[in-house]
Write a protein that holds these residues in place. Structure first.
Motif, short mmCIF file in Angstrom:
data_model
loop_
_atom_site.label_atom_id
_atom_site.label_comp_id
_atom_site.label_asym_id
_atom_site.label_seq_id
_atom_site.Cartn_x
_atom_site.Cartn_y
_atom_site.Cartn_z
N ARG A 24 0.84 -1.21 0.00
CA ARG A 24 0.00 0.00 0.00
C ARG A 24 0.87 1.25 0.00
N ALA A 25 1.91 1.26 0.83
CA ALA A 25 2.82 2.42 0.88
C ALA A 25 3.50 2.63 -0.47
N VAL A 26 3.91 1.55 -1.11
CA VAL A 26 4.56 1.65 -2.43
C VAL A 26 3.57 2.15 -3.47
N ALA A 27 2.32 1.71 -3.39
CA ALA A 27 1.29 2.16 -4.34
C ALA A 27 1.07 3.66 -4.21
N GLU A 28 1.14 4.17 -2.99
CA GLU A 28 0.90 5.60 -2.75
C GLU A 28 2.13 6.46 -3.01
N GLU A 29 3.32 5.97 -2.64
CA GLU A 29 4.52 6.80 -2.63
C GLU A 29 5.63 6.33 -3.55
N GLY A 30 5.51 5.15 -4.13
CA GLY A 30 6.58 4.59 -4.94
C GLY A 30 7.59 3.85 -4.08
#
Length: 159
Positions: A24-30
């Motif tokens: 989820r963090a990667v989806a939002e922030e890369g």
């Protein structure tokens, strides 16, 4: 009747939630810094959605690398969607967390293994260390092609 505490099941669900939170963090922030992921999953799981040609090529399990190019990463409570580029051909995938067998981020020597083989006499810690060491040695490096997904077979590391 007194029931025991299902520590194994609780740890399994907690590790799945950890992966969901990371994705989820990667989806939002890369992807931050040098982080990248090797995710091995069971292609026989009935809820896995991959192209027929990928299922034919990887009838049991498949390892994807999330690093340079990915798109449409969406995380649900039970799995994730992602589009990866296979030879300049974008392919959507859906991977339920129950199908995930290993999750490794070699940039920080972090790895999770969800299931050991019944004939595996090797200590779990040694097995995880071996996966991390091998992934670190085979993380694509600077000469890995950018813009393409990489499927990595972990079979050579199994005993």
């Amino acid at each position: 009747m007194v029931r025991g505490i299902d520590y194994g099941g609780m740890m399994h669900r907690a590790m799945q939630r950890l992966i969901a939170d990371v994705l989820r963090a990667v989806a939002e922030e890369g992807l931050p810094g040098e982080h990248h992921f090797f995710i091995t999953f069971d292609t026989r799981d009935p809820d896995v959605e991959i192209a027929d040609w990928l299922r034919e090529r990887y009838p049991d399990e498949m390892t994807i690398v999330i690093q340079h190019w990915f798109d449409n990463l969406e995380v649900t409570p039970v799995g994730f969607n992602i589009t990866l580029n296979f030879g300049n051909s974008p392919e959507p995938l859906y991977i339920p967390f129950d199908a995930v067998r290993t999750f490794v981020d070699p940039s920080v020597e972090f790895g999770l293994r969800f299931e050991s083989q019944p004939d595996d006499d090797e200590d779990e810690d040694e097995a995880e260390e071996e996966i991390l060491d091998e992934a670190e040695d085979d993380d694509g490096g600077d000469d890995a092609p950018k813009g393409g997904a990489e499927v990595v077979s972990l079979d050579k590391w199994r005993k």
